[in-house]
Design a protein around this motif. Structure first.
Motif, PDB file in Angstrom:
ATOM      1  N   GLN A 116     -29.500 -45.113  -3.495  1.00 33.06           N
ATOM      2  CA  GLN A 116     -28.716 -46.062  -4.277  1.00 33.06           C
ATOM      3  C   GLN A 116     -27.421 -46.329  -3.525  1.00 33.06           C
ATOM      4  N   ALA A 117     -26.595 -47.193  -4.039  1.00 35.91           N
ATOM      5  CA  ALA A 117     -25.384 -47.618  -3.350  1.00 35.91           C
ATOM      6  C   ALA A 117     -24.166 -46.790  -3.741  1.00 35.91           C
ATOM      7  N   SER A 118     -24.374 -45.502  -4.030  1.00 43.58           N
ATOM      8  CA  SER A 118     -23.250 -44.625  -4.340  1.00 43.58           C
ATOM      9  C   SER A 118     -23.666 -43.174  -4.129  1.00 43.58           C
ATOM     10  N   TYR A 119     -22.653 -42.312  -4.015  1.00 41.18           N
ATOM     11  CA  TYR A 119     -22.894 -40.874  -3.864  1.00 41.18           C
ATOM     12  C   TYR A 119     -21.658 -40.137  -4.335  1.00 41.18           C
ATOM     13  N   GLN A 120     -21.860 -39.005  -5.010  1.00 43.25           N
ATOM     14  CA  GLN A 120     -20.744 -38.161  -5.443  1.00 43.25           C
ATOM     15  C   GLN A 120     -20.831 -36.822  -4.724  1.00 43.25           C
ATOM     16  N   ASP A 121     -19.776 -36.502  -3.986  1.00 38.82           N
ATOM     17  CA  ASP A 121     -19.676 -35.219  -3.299  1.00 38.82           C
ATOM     18  C   ASP A 121     -18.881 -34.276  -4.187  1.00 38.82           C
ATOM     19  N   ALA A 122     -19.566 -33.289  -4.737  1.00 39.53           N
ATOM     20  CA  ALA A 122     -18.922 -32.328  -5.638  1.00 39.53           C
ATOM     21  C   ALA A 122     -18.667 -30.992  -4.933  1.00 39.53           C
ATOM     22  N   THR A 123     -18.660 -30.998  -3.607  1.00 37.29           N
ATOM     23  CA  THR A 123     -18.471 -29.758  -2.851  1.00 37.29           C
ATOM     24  C   THR A 123     -17.192 -29.805  -2.012  1.00 37.29           C
ATOM     25  N   VAL A 124     -16.173 -30.489  -2.501  1.00 36.25           N
ATOM     26  CA  VAL A 124     -14.940 -30.636  -1.727  1.00 36.25           C
ATOM     27  C   VAL A 124     -13.978 -29.486  -1.988  1.00 36.25           C
ATOM     28  N   ASP A 125     -13.178 -29.189  -0.990  1.00 32.25           N
ATOM     29  CA  ASP A 125     -12.082 -28.239  -1.104  1.00 32.25           C
ATOM     30  C   ASP A 125     -10.811 -29.081  -1.284  1.00 32.25           C
ATOM     31  N   PRO A 126     -10.020 -28.836  -2.318  1.00 33.66           N
ATOM     32  CA  PRO A 126      -8.859 -29.693  -2.585  1.00 33.66           C
ATOM     33  C   PRO A 126      -7.780 -29.649  -1.504  1.00 33.66           C
ATOM     34  N   PHE A 127      -7.858 -28.674  -0.591  1.00 31.88           N
ATOM     35  CA  PHE A 127      -6.846 -28.533   0.451  1.00 31.88           C
ATOM     36  C   PHE A 127      -7.343 -29.000   1.823  1.00 31.88           C
ATOM     37  N   THR A 128      -8.480 -29.690   1.842  1.00 31.53           N
ATOM     38  CA  THR A 128      -9.080 -30.152   3.094  1.00 31.53           C
ATOM     39  C   THR A 128      -9.133 -31.670   3.118  1.00 31.53           C
ATOM     40  N   THR A 129      -8.869 -32.236   4.269  1.00 31.87           N
ATOM     41  CA  THR A 129      -9.005 -33.676   4.473  1.00 31.87           C
ATOM     42  C   THR A 129     -10.396 -33.938   5.040  1.00 31.87           C
ATOM     43  N   TYR A 130     -11.115 -34.871   4.431  1.00 34.77           N
ATOM     44  CA  TYR A 130     -12.474 -35.208   4.860  1.00 34.77           C
ATOM     45  C   TYR A 130     -12.547 -36.651   5.314  1.00 34.77           C
ATOM     46  N   ARG A 131     -13.419 -36.910   6.268  1.00 36.64           N
ATOM     47  CA  ARG A 131     -13.785 -38.265   6.661  1.00 36.64           C
ATOM     48  C   ARG A 131     -15.238 -38.461   6.238  1.00 36.64           C
ATOM     49  N   TYR A 132     -15.533 -39.628   5.691  1.00 39.69           N
ATOM     50  CA  TYR A 132     -16.890 -39.958   5.267  1.00 39.69           C
ATOM     51  C   TYR A 132     -17.346 -41.236   5.957  1.00 39.69           C
ATOM     52  N   ARG A 133     -18.647 -41.326   6.165  1.00 38.28           N
ATOM     53  CA  ARG A 133     -19.270 -42.568   6.606  1.00 38.28           C
ATOM     54  C   ARG A 133     -20.715 -42.532   6.135  1.00 38.28           C
ATOM     55  N   VAL A 134     -21.341 -43.670   6.092  1.00 40.25           N
ATOM     56  CA  VAL A 134     -22.770 -43.747   5.794  1.00 40.25           C
ATOM     57  C   VAL A 134     -23.443 -44.445   6.969  1.00 40.25           C
ATOM     58  N   SER A 135     -24.713 -44.112   7.179  1.00 37.24           N
ATOM     59  CA  SER A 135     -25.429 -44.738   8.281  1.00 37.24           C
ATOM     60  C   SER A 135     -26.831 -45.128   7.832  1.00 37.24           C
ATOM     61  N   LEU A 136     -27.323 -46.147   8.500  1.00 38.54           N
ATOM     62  CA  LEU A 136     -28.656 -46.672   8.230  1.00 38.54           C
ATOM     63  C   LEU A 136     -29.217 -47.153   9.560  1.00 38.54           C
ATOM     64  N   ALA A 137     -30.402 -46.711   9.895  1.00 35.86           N
ATOM     65  CA  ALA A 137     -31.073 -47.106  11.142  1.00 35.86           C
ATOM     66  C   ALA A 137     -30.204 -46.804  12.365  1.00 35.86           C
ATOM     67  N   GLY A 138     -29.483 -45.681  12.329  1.00 33.43           N
ATOM     68  CA  GLY A 138     -28.696 -45.262  13.477  1.00 33.43           C
ATOM     69  C   GLY A 138     -27.363 -45.950  13.654  1.00 33.43           C
ATOM     70  N   LYS A 139     -26.981 -46.815  12.735  1.00 37.17           N
ATOM     71  CA  LYS A 139     -25.698 -47.512  12.828  1.00 37.17           C
ATOM     72  C   LYS A 139     -24.815 -47.069  11.666  1.00 37.17           C
ATOM     73  N   SER A 140     -23.543 -46.833  11.967  1.00 38.90           N
ATOM     74  CA  SER A 140     -22.625 -46.285  10.971  1.00 38.90           C
ATOM     75  C   SER A 140     -21.714 -47.345  10.374  1.00 38.90           C
ATOM     76  N   SER A 141     -21.293 -47.074   9.142  1.00 35.80           N
ATOM     77  CA  SER A 141     -20.337 -47.931   8.436  1.00 35.80           C
ATOM     78  C   SER A 141     -18.930 -47.619   8.906  1.00 35.80           C
ATOM     79  N   ASN A 142     -17.969 -48.228   8.236  1.00 35.25           N
ATOM     80  CA  ASN A 142     -16.577 -47.836   8.396  1.00 35.25           C
ATOM     81  C   ASN A 142     -16.410 -46.408   7.904  1.00 35.25           C
TER      82      ASN A 142
END
Length: 92
Positions: free
Chosen positions: A60-86
């Motif tokens: 689907q066009a959404s995802y919830q990450d419930a495994t985050v540490d509140p003191f950590t900075t994360y970068r996220y991206r999604v990919s499809l067919a080997g090409k990544s989003s922003n």
């Protein structure tokens, strides 16, 4: 949590107007969404350092990450067919 949007990586999702964005963020979870229904499973990736790791496959066009540490900075991206989003950055 602080949310920073980076529009750096052009890929198939960007080319079709589908950009990753943070819908909500708290100390316990981050909800990501992107436009349009994917043609196949979209790989959701997260990095707390220089290397991205797959954390989920979404049909689907959404995802919830419930495994985050509140003191950590994360970068996220999604990919499809080997090409990544922003990338989006979420952190304290």
């Amino acid at each position: 949590m602080r949310v920073i949007l980076l529009f750096c990586c052009l890929g198939q999702l960007i080319a079709t107007g589908q950009q990753l964005r943070v819908q909500s963020a708290s100390a316990r979870s981050v909800r990501l969404e992107w436009e349009g229904a994917p043609a196949g499973p979209v790989t959701v990736e997260r990095a707390a350092g220089p290397v991205f790791q797959k954390i989920a496959a979404a049909n689907q066009a959404s995802y919830q990450d419930a495994t985050v540490d509140p003191f950590t900075t994360y970068r996220y991206r999604v990919s499809l067919a080997g090409k990544s989003s922003n990338e989006v950055i979420v952190g304290p």
